[in-house]
Design an enzyme around this catalytic site. Sequence first.
Site, PDB file in Angstrom:
ATOM      1  CG  ASP A 152      -3.093  -0.652  -1.996  1.00  0.00           C
ATOM      2  OD1 ASP A 152      -3.139   0.521  -1.569  1.00  0.00           O
ATOM      3  OD2 ASP A 152      -3.554  -1.610  -1.353  1.00  0.00           O
ATOM      4  NE  ARG A 187      -5.718   1.864  17.086  1.00  0.00           N
ATOM      5  CZ  ARG A 187      -4.978   1.824  15.973  1.00  0.00           C
ATOM      6  NH1 ARG A 187      -4.388   2.918  15.496  1.00  0.00           N
ATOM      7  NH2 ARG A 187      -4.809   0.690  15.332  1.00  0.00           N
ATOM      8  CB  SER A 195      -0.941  -0.062   1.205  1.00  0.00           C
ATOM      9  OG  SER A 195      -1.802   1.020   1.231  1.00  0.00           O
ATOM     10  CB  SER A 241       0.467   1.252  15.152  1.00  0.00           C
ATOM     11  OG  SER A 241       0.533   0.700  13.855  1.00  0.00           O
ATOM     12  N   GLY A 242      -1.576  -1.228  14.625  1.00  0.00           N
ATOM     13  CA  GLY A 242      -1.620  -2.615  14.166  1.00  0.00           C
ATOM     14  C   GLY A 242      -0.633  -2.858  13.037  1.00  0.00           C
ATOM     15  CB  THR A 243       0.291  -1.208  10.102  1.00  0.00           C
ATOM     16  OG1 THR A 243       0.252   0.178  10.452  1.00  0.00           O
ATOM     17  CG2 THR A 243      -1.108  -1.643   9.708  1.00  0.00           C
ATOM     18  NE  ARG A 291      -1.046   4.432  13.664  1.00  0.00           N
ATOM     19  CZ  ARG A 291       0.046   4.448  12.899  1.00  0.00           C
ATOM     20  NH1 ARG A 291       0.913   5.452  12.995  1.00  0.00           N
ATOM     21  NH2 ARG A 291       0.298   3.471  12.049  1.00  0.00           N
ATOM     22  CG  ASP A 344      -3.298   3.887  -0.973  1.00  0.00           C
ATOM     23  OD1 ASP A 344      -4.017   3.649  -1.954  1.00  0.00           O
ATOM     24  OD2 ASP A 344      -3.221   3.128   0.017  1.00  0.00           O
ATOM     25  CB  ALA A 379      -9.507  10.448   9.252  1.00  0.00           C
TER      26      ALA A 379
HETATM   27  C1  GN1 Z   1      -4.256   6.228  12.136  1.00  0.00           C
HETATM   28  C2  GN1 Z   1      -4.269   5.486  10.871  1.00  0.00           C
HETATM   29  O1  GN1 Z   1      -4.372   6.083   9.792  1.00  0.00           O
HETATM   30  N1  GN1 Z   1      -4.155   4.149  10.947  1.00  0.00           N
HETATM   31  C3  GN1 Z   1      -4.135   3.298   9.756  1.00  0.00           C
HETATM   32  C4  GN1 Z   1      -3.091   2.217   9.905  1.00  0.00           C
HETATM   33  O2  GN1 Z   1      -3.420   1.413  11.029  1.00  0.00           O
HETATM   34  P1  GN1 Z   1      -2.625   1.423  12.409  1.00  0.00           P
HETATM   35  O3  GN1 Z   1      -3.200   0.257  13.137  1.00  0.00           O
HETATM   36  O4  GN1 Z   1      -2.930   2.746  13.029  1.00  0.00           O
HETATM   37  O5  GN1 Z   1      -1.175   1.288  12.091  1.00  0.00           O
HETATM   38  O6  GN1 Z   1      -3.091   1.383   8.745  1.00  0.00           O
HETATM   39  C5  GN1 Z   1      -4.334   0.675   8.554  1.00  0.00           C
HETATM   40  C6  GN1 Z   1      -4.163  -0.236   7.364  1.00  0.00           C
HETATM   41  O7  GN1 Z   1      -3.901   0.488   6.197  1.00  0.00           O
HETATM   42  C7  GN1 Z   1      -5.469   1.676   8.385  1.00  0.00           C
HETATM   43  O8  GN1 Z   1      -6.672   0.970   8.275  1.00  0.00           O
HETATM   44  C8  GN1 Z   1      -5.492   2.641   9.576  1.00  0.00           C
HETATM   45  O9  GN1 Z   1      -6.439   3.650   9.369  1.00  0.00           O
HETATM   46 MG    MG Z   2      -3.788   1.195   0.433  1.00  0.00          MG
END
Ligand code: GN1
Ligand code: MG
Length: 513
Positions: A264, A469, A57, A471-473, A478, A262, A354
Amino acid sequence: MSFERAAGTKQVKYGTAGFRGPANDGQMGFIVKRSGITAALRSRKLGKATGLMITASHNPVQDNGVKVTEPLGEMLVPSWEGLATNLTNADDLNAEVEKIIKDEEICSSSEGLVVLGRDTRPSSSELSYAAAEGIIQAQSRSLNLGVVTTPQLHYLTYKINTGTPVFKLDLDLYYSDFTNAFLEITKNSANLGNLVVDCANGVGHLAGAQFAKRLESKVNVKLTNVGDGQLNHECGADFVKTGQRAPVGSEMEEGVRYCSVDGDADRLVYYFLRNGKFFLLDGDRIACLIATYLQKRLGEETSVNFGVVQTAYANGASTNYLSSLGIKTVCTKTGVKHLHHAALDFDIGVYFEANGHGTVLFNESAIGKLEKEGQTEILALAKLVNQTVGDAFSDMLAVEAVLHLLNWSIEDWAAMYSDYPNRLMKVKIANRADIQVTNAERTCLAPAGLQEKLDALVAPVTNGRSFVRASGTEDVVRVYAEADTAENCNKLSIDVANLVYDMANGQGDKPSL
Ligand SMILES: CC(=O)N[C@H]1[C@@H](OP(=O)(O)O)O[C@H](CO)[C@@H](O)[C@@H]1O
Ligand SMILES: [Mg+2]
């Protein structure tokens, strides 16, 4: 690139965006191969085609990743995210595959079908061989679409499971479905003017070129960042949203609409010059635009139940705007699968993060009611949105169509409300799993006492709002803060970031702006 996993390799987890990581550290080959196995087993279990997309992505070009798609184009179901994680981390792959086949009662003679796609990253082509190897190993066939956007992969996976024969599965289906819907909606309009699309130097430029050509009679689309520069570097929806500034290659002019997708092409943000200044129209605004249109057209007497799904990152001004119109809003956890799921509770569910990822879902009951109420225009809009997943190009056409239908300029759209100043910060801590949250991520449960201290920081700030929270990625926590002025917002976000740093074993330098 090796497609095998060395014993003792560090564990990975199937998260919000599937698996992601550096493309060249020796891990991604086996991760993608094993995701091919997961997608194939899922397909065999359901007796339907699944999808597999190779992309990272908006991440830098050196990264890559992979995601599995359900037959109707939704994200992989949560229980299988766990199976994907176990299978990918297994030391004994065959034993793990056998275990899944047994536990999930997958018929030994069944054969799967996986629709495979990839983005334009230099590593993606080789990784698609890894995926194909895994798919074959798991007794399945792969249908390789080659280089496609993520939403194209979702859409064609949906199509194959809803009656389109394999030999007719073609990108032309995708382009004609959405261009025909757009031409139908705008059939009475004059030319809609100039639209500049930043393609993030990614796969979006291929889709962009098709739409530009097919819609040239209606809108003058000019593409920038079409692969002549580095992927996602100083361009694309994430860069524009995060930095609140125009991408490279856009000498912005008054009277022109701009948007960025973005890497992808599943996220979209708009922007333009307002009184000579850059003005951003993000996912919250896209949701508000579509919701405003729906409310105006549906009227008060309608039986159609519609609402907007947001996350805690939605600007408070957008939520207030919607409630001032009497439009229902719901807040879910971050990650489109959560928003998508919540949107299904409405007849028409508008959901957007957002950052510009989202779509509009119309259920069967909505279609029936719309037909009964003679809402042909909204029914046409239902055909214009890619309901399988957020799709930058379908969303772009929906925005263009709705502006036209409302007879709104981009200025009118921007005037809907004024965003509260907001800031998103990252804090590195020793173990981000130490941060536990609830209440759609707006309340922190652990470390104990953090939420009370955070509340005390927020209390004196006018229009103050903040939450934390993991981040999941990314390996960060964050911190989001909002307030009446930029100064108060900056102070609040720094204070909360330091609170997290102090209470949750912060690493490296103390947070600063
Ligand atoms: C604040 C923020 O933009 N977080 C993003 C980001 O997740 P995080 O869990 O915050 O890393 O990546 C996700 C996958 O693309 C998206 O769904 C999400 O909105
Ligand atoms: Mg994407």
